[in-house]
Write an enzyme that holds these catalytic residues in place. Structure first.
Site, PDB file in Angstrom:
ATOM      1  N   GLY A 297      38.011 -27.852   4.131  1.00  0.00           N
ATOM      2  CA  GLY A 297      38.219 -27.881   5.581  1.00  0.00           C
ATOM      3  C   GLY A 297      37.322 -28.810   6.364  1.00  0.00           C
ATOM      4  N   THR A 298      37.109 -30.002   5.833  1.00  0.00           N
ATOM      5  CA  THR A 298      36.363 -30.982   6.641  1.00  0.00           C
ATOM      6  C   THR A 298      37.080 -32.323   6.617  1.00  0.00           C
ATOM      7  OG1 THR A 298      34.325 -32.283   6.854  1.00  0.00           O
ATOM      8  CG2 THR A 298      34.743 -31.334   4.685  1.00  0.00           C
ATOM      9  N   SER A 299      37.115 -32.980   7.768  1.00  0.00           N
ATOM     10  CA  SER A 299      37.778 -34.284   7.859  1.00  0.00           C
ATOM     11  C   SER A 299      36.920 -35.379   7.229  1.00  0.00           C
ATOM     12  CB  SER A 299      38.071 -34.615   9.323  1.00  0.00           C
ATOM     13  OG  SER A 299      36.857 -34.643  10.057  1.00  0.00           O
TER      14      SER A 299
ATOM     15  N   ARG B  53      31.480 -20.990  22.779  1.00  0.00           N
ATOM     16  CA  ARG B  53      31.641 -21.026  21.308  1.00  0.00           C
ATOM     17  C   ARG B  53      31.140 -19.712  20.709  1.00  0.00           C
ATOM     18  NH1 ARG B  53      33.264 -24.789  23.305  1.00  0.00           N
ATOM     19  NH2 ARG B  53      35.032 -23.406  23.016  1.00  0.00           N
TER      20      ARG B  53
ATOM     21  N   HIS C 246      24.323 -28.417  10.398  1.00  0.00           N
ATOM     22  CA  HIS C 246      24.399 -28.741  11.828  1.00  0.00           C
ATOM     23  C   HIS C 246      23.856 -27.637  12.725  1.00  0.00           C
ATOM     24  CE1 HIS C 246      27.745 -31.894  10.863  1.00  0.00           C
ATOM     25  NE2 HIS C 246      26.538 -32.317  10.565  1.00  0.00           N
TER      26      HIS C 246
ATOM     27  N   VAL D  54      28.615 -24.049  12.470  1.00  0.00           N
ATOM     28  CA  VAL D  54      27.502 -23.355  13.104  1.00  0.00           C
ATOM     29  C   VAL D  54      27.788 -21.853  13.239  1.00  0.00           C
ATOM     30  CG1 VAL D  54      26.674 -25.438  14.262  1.00  0.00           C
ATOM     31  CG2 VAL D  54      28.306 -23.966  15.448  1.00  0.00           C
ATOM     32  N   ASP D  55      29.012 -21.438  12.875  1.00  0.00           N
ATOM     33  CA  ASP D  55      29.311 -19.999  12.919  1.00  0.00           C
ATOM     34  C   ASP D  55      28.635 -19.291  11.734  1.00  0.00           C
ATOM     35  OD1 ASP D  55      31.044 -19.810  10.525  1.00  0.00           O
ATOM     36  OD2 ASP D  55      32.531 -20.930  11.670  1.00  0.00           O
TER      37      ASP D  55
ATOM     38  N   TYR E  11      28.193 -23.956  24.630  1.00  0.00           N
ATOM     39  CA  TYR E  11      27.837 -23.179  23.430  1.00  0.00           C
ATOM     40  C   TYR E  11      27.965 -21.676  23.669  1.00  0.00           C
ATOM     41  CZ  TYR E  11      26.807 -27.474  21.072  1.00  0.00           C
ATOM     42  OH  TYR E  11      26.962 -28.710  20.498  1.00  0.00           O
TER      43      TYR E  11
HETATM   44  P1  OAD Z   1      37.053 -31.524  11.838  1.00  0.00           P
HETATM   45  O1  OAD Z   1      37.658 -30.879  13.037  1.00  0.00           O
HETATM   46  O2  OAD Z   1      36.719 -32.969  11.930  1.00  0.00           O
HETATM   47  O3  OAD Z   1      38.017 -31.372  10.587  1.00  0.00           O
HETATM   48  C1  OAD Z   1      38.606 -30.137  10.280  1.00  0.00           C
HETATM   49  C2  OAD Z   1      39.354 -30.259   8.977  1.00  0.00           C
HETATM   50  O4  OAD Z   1      39.857 -28.969   8.671  1.00  0.00           O
HETATM   51  C3  OAD Z   1      40.543 -31.221   9.008  1.00  0.00           C
HETATM   52  O5  OAD Z   1      40.541 -32.046   7.851  1.00  0.00           O
HETATM   53  C4  OAD Z   1      41.751 -30.273   9.015  1.00  0.00           C
HETATM   54  O6  OAD Z   1      42.889 -30.821   8.349  1.00  0.00           O
HETATM   55  C5  OAD Z   1      41.189 -29.091   8.239  1.00  0.00           C
HETATM   56  N1  OAD Z   1      41.863 -27.799   8.469  1.00  0.00           N
HETATM   57  C6  OAD Z   1      42.569 -27.369   9.540  1.00  0.00           C
HETATM   58  N2  OAD Z   1      43.018 -26.117   9.349  1.00  0.00           N
HETATM   59  C7  OAD Z   1      42.600 -25.730   8.114  1.00  0.00           C
HETATM   60  C8  OAD Z   1      42.735 -24.540   7.327  1.00  0.00           C
HETATM   61  N3  OAD Z   1      43.416 -23.473   7.761  1.00  0.00           N
HETATM   62  N4  OAD Z   1      42.159 -24.510   6.102  1.00  0.00           N
HETATM   63  C9  OAD Z   1      41.460 -25.587   5.630  1.00  0.00           C
HETATM   64  N5  OAD Z   1      41.314 -26.732   6.323  1.00  0.00           N
HETATM   65  C10 OAD Z   1      41.869 -26.811   7.549  1.00  0.00           C
HETATM   66  O7  OAD Z   1      35.780 -30.641  11.435  1.00  0.00           O
HETATM   67  P2  OAD Z   1      34.526 -31.020  10.534  1.00  0.00           P
HETATM   68  O8  OAD Z   1      34.911 -31.973   9.463  1.00  0.00           O
HETATM   69  O9  OAD Z   1      33.877 -29.751  10.152  1.00  0.00           O
HETATM   70  O10 OAD Z   1      29.406 -31.540  14.293  1.00  0.00           O
HETATM   71  O11 OAD Z   1      33.629 -31.764  11.580  1.00  0.00           O
HETATM   72  C11 OAD Z   1      32.368 -32.207  11.200  1.00  0.00           C
HETATM   73  C12 OAD Z   1      31.423 -32.153  12.361  1.00  0.00           C
HETATM   74  O12 OAD Z   1      31.976 -32.855  13.462  1.00  0.00           O
HETATM   75  C13 OAD Z   1      31.175 -30.769  12.920  1.00  0.00           C
HETATM   76  O13 OAD Z   1      30.202 -30.051  12.209  1.00  0.00           O
HETATM   77  C14 OAD Z   1      30.752 -31.023  14.310  1.00  0.00           C
HETATM   78  C15 OAD Z   1      31.755 -32.083  14.659  1.00  0.00           C
HETATM   79  O14 OAD Z   1      31.421 -32.977  15.642  1.00  0.00           O
HETATM   80  C16 OAD Z   1      28.541 -31.235  15.277  1.00  0.00           C
HETATM   81  O15 OAD Z   1      28.836 -30.571  16.252  1.00  0.00           O
HETATM   82  C17 OAD Z   1      27.179 -31.782  15.049  1.00  0.00           C
END
Ligand code: OAD
Length: 229
Positions: A170-172, A56, A104, A88-89, A53
């Site tokens: 921007g979340t998977s 990060r 988170h 977390v940023d 961390y």
């Molecule tokens: P992920 O890394 O799983 O997903 C990131 C998403 O962002 C993907 O769908 C990418 O296609 C997309 N992406 C990439 N570049 C981008 C851009 N320039 N603009 C928009 N989207 C873009 O991240 P999260 O879904 O945030 O938890 O992950 C969820 C949680 O899993 C996190 O909070 C973290 C992690 O484990 C903890 O640490 C508790």
């Protein structure tokens, strides 16, 4: 004022130089999640966790919000905006958003290991072994690790239920319970999903998929939302 609820993930900060988790070369590449982001990992090797961390934090310290974050902050002119972020940023804060729920946790805060109510700001980037709370216990990162409760989830659900417009950026959508929030959005509410690699979502009414990165995709969503008003 109508309520716009935004659910953001790592992708919104990608163009600010902060790595996502699951893209190739992402944060979880080369890291065992359970070693650096779980209560067991912390008890087995706190130095490794602190260091993970710290890295990060060092990376996020001078990061600047991008057009995605800034456009979401600008939407406060038109809506009551609630940002629910898995990040977390502090880039939503730096962009000027005023109502942010960190599902988170927060990278720039530390928490007592004996009293979860004792939360402190971290100045700079380093949290060290020997940094103690006022009760004399070691401080840990103020992050929700795998296997831990998500204390802000209840509030996030309440906001989501009340949304008049919902935006996902921007979340998977792979990590629950956050990913499940979309299911709480009322059917008639317009839902925008912005991601260059669209996550799988079940077909539903009023869904607008914008296959684009955050910096340009959020601007497109903003125009579409304002046209609907
Ligand atoms: P992920 O890394 O799983 O997903 C990131 C998403 O962002 C993907 O769908 C990418 O296609 C997309 N992406 C990439 N570049 C981008 C851009 N320039 N603009 C928009 N989207 C873009 O991240 P999260 O879904 O945030 O938890 O992950 C969820 C949680 O899993 C996190 O909070 C973290 C992690 O484990 C903890 O640490 C508790």
């Amino acid at each position: 004022m109508k309520k716009l609820v935004v659910l953001s993930g790592a992708g919104i900060s990608a163009e600010s130089g902060i790595k996502t988790f699951r893209d190739s070369g992402g944060l979880w590449d080369g890291h065992d999640i359970m070693e650096v982001a779980s209560p067991n990992g912390w008890s087995d090797n706190p130095e490794l966790v602190l260091n993970f961390y710290n890295q990060r934090r060092k990376n996020a310290l001078h990061a600047k919000p991008n057009t995605g974050h800034l456009t979401i902050a600008e939407l406060e002119k038109y809506f009551e905006v609630v940002v629910i972020t898995q990040n977390v940023d502090d880039l939503h804060e730096k962009a000027g958003s005023t109502n942010i729920i960190h599902l988170h946790g927060e990278l720039f805060k530390a928490r007592s290991t004996v009293d979860p109510l004792l939360i402190y700001d971290i100045e700079g980037w380093e949290l060290k072994s020997g940094d103690l709370c006022e009760k004399g216990a070691q401080l840990r990162p103020h992050i929700v690790w795998f296997g831990e409760m998500v204390p802000m989830m209840e509030k996030a659900m309440q906001e989501t239920i009340q949304a008049n417009v919902f935006m996902v950026v921007g979340t998977s959508l792979q990590v629950y319970p956050a990913a499940g929030l979309l299911e709480y959005v009322s059917e008639k509410v317009p839902k925008f999903i912005i991601d260059p690699k669209m996550p799988e979502v079940s077909p539903q009414s009023n869904l607008y998929l914008i296959e684009d990165k955050a910096s340009t995709g959020v601007i497109k969503a903003k125009s579409m939302i304002l046209e609907m008003e």
